[in-house]
Design an enzyme around this catalytic site. Structure first.
Site: not given
Ligand SMILES: NC(=O)c1ccc[n+]([C@@H]2O[C@H](COP(=O)([O-])OP(=O)(O)OC[C@H]3O[C@@H](n4cnc5c(N)ncnc54)[C@H](O)[C@@H]3O)[C@@H](O)[C@H]2O)c1
Length: 252
Positions: A161, A92, A157, A144, A159
């Protein structure tokens, strides 16, 4: 309980985002969960909150930067030492990069690919090696909607995903002989720390919201049903797929 006695690792679960919500849903379904991230203080307080919310929940913290192969490897050793095995990996952790394509800096491109693609590859390589001997396991990637649909200002971003969804399909084939299922979830805009900064601009917020036929953004809890399904035996004959949860955006 659909995940009773399963051992799950969820990366990026220290923030109030999708990872945390998935970890909570897994604990409610009876799994023992490692919540993992780079910030140990935040991880410890997240673990405390989850334990308060779900009395008896078995929550461990895993301090890891997923871009470091050594750290990921050390985490996997600790999970196996502490719990004996690993059944479910949720890749995640991720970061967002927004900006016009023609202006993106090389260092930002490198960083977003390093976390979103290389980090997911490292975690999968290391944890799958622990699943192979028992010929069973579930890997869940976070892709995503922008892996599927084009949008302004989010190409790099998107790309990363797209790479995650492609990786999901390839690994599904390569790991099928070991009965390891690899699937992805592709959310639309979920209100989390990642999206909040951009959505704080009221005009932008309305513009983005109008893309979703269901008329709202997702909350992290909108994603957990698919994550539980993909971790449970109910999805045993499903692999290589990306489940899109986007309020109808890509249906148009
Ligand atoms: N929020 C959205 O709209 C959305 C939409 C589609 C996909 N996503 C994907 O869902 C996932 C979760 O995102 P979210 O929205 O909960 O965001 P978020 O920022 O709350 O969570 C991301 C987490 O990843 C951790 N992280 C980042 N880099 C890291 C690293 N190098 N090592 C360990 N941990 C690391 C951060 O500390 C954070 O806890 C991500 O992969 C994101 O791309 C999010």
């Amino acid at each position: 309980m659909r995940l009773k006695n399963k051992i799950a690792v969820v990366t990026g679960a220290s923030s109030q985002g999708i990872g945390r919500a998935i970890a909570i849903s897994y604990a409610k379904e009876g799994a023992e969960v490692f919540i993992c991230s780079r910030n140990l203080t935040k991880l410890k307080s997240a673990a405390e909150e989850i334990r308060k919310q779900i009395p008896g929940a078995k929550i461990h913290v895993g301090h890891v930067d997923i871009t470091s192969f050594e750290q990921v490897n050390a985490l996997a050793e600790r999970v196996v030492e502490q719990c004996g095995t690993i059944d479910i990996l949720v890749n995640n952790a991720g970061i967002l990069l927004r900006g016009p394509f023609l202006e993106v800096k090389e260092s930002d491109i490198d960083r977003v690919f390093e976390v979103n693609v290389k980090g997911q590859i490292f975690c999968t390589q290391v944890f799958v090696k622990k699943m192979i001997p028992k010929k069973r396991g579930k890997v869940i990637m976070l892709s995503s909607e922008v892996a599927i649909a084009g949008l302004d200002g989010i190409s790099i971003y998107g790309a990363t995903k797209g790479a995650v969804s492609a990786l999901t399909r390839h690994l599904a084939i390569e790991l099928a002989p070991f009965r390891i299922n690899v699937n992805a979830i592709a959310p639309g805009t979920v209100e989390t720390d990642m999206s909040r900064k951009n959505l704080s601009n009221p005009q932008w917020r309305e513009k983005v919201k109008s893309r979703f036929p269901l008329g709202r953004f997702a909350q992290p809890e909108d994603i957990v049903g698919a994550a539980v399904f993909l971790a449970s035996t109910e999805s045993d004959w499903m692999t290589g797929q990306t489940i899109v949860i986007d309020g109808g955006f890509t249906a148009g």
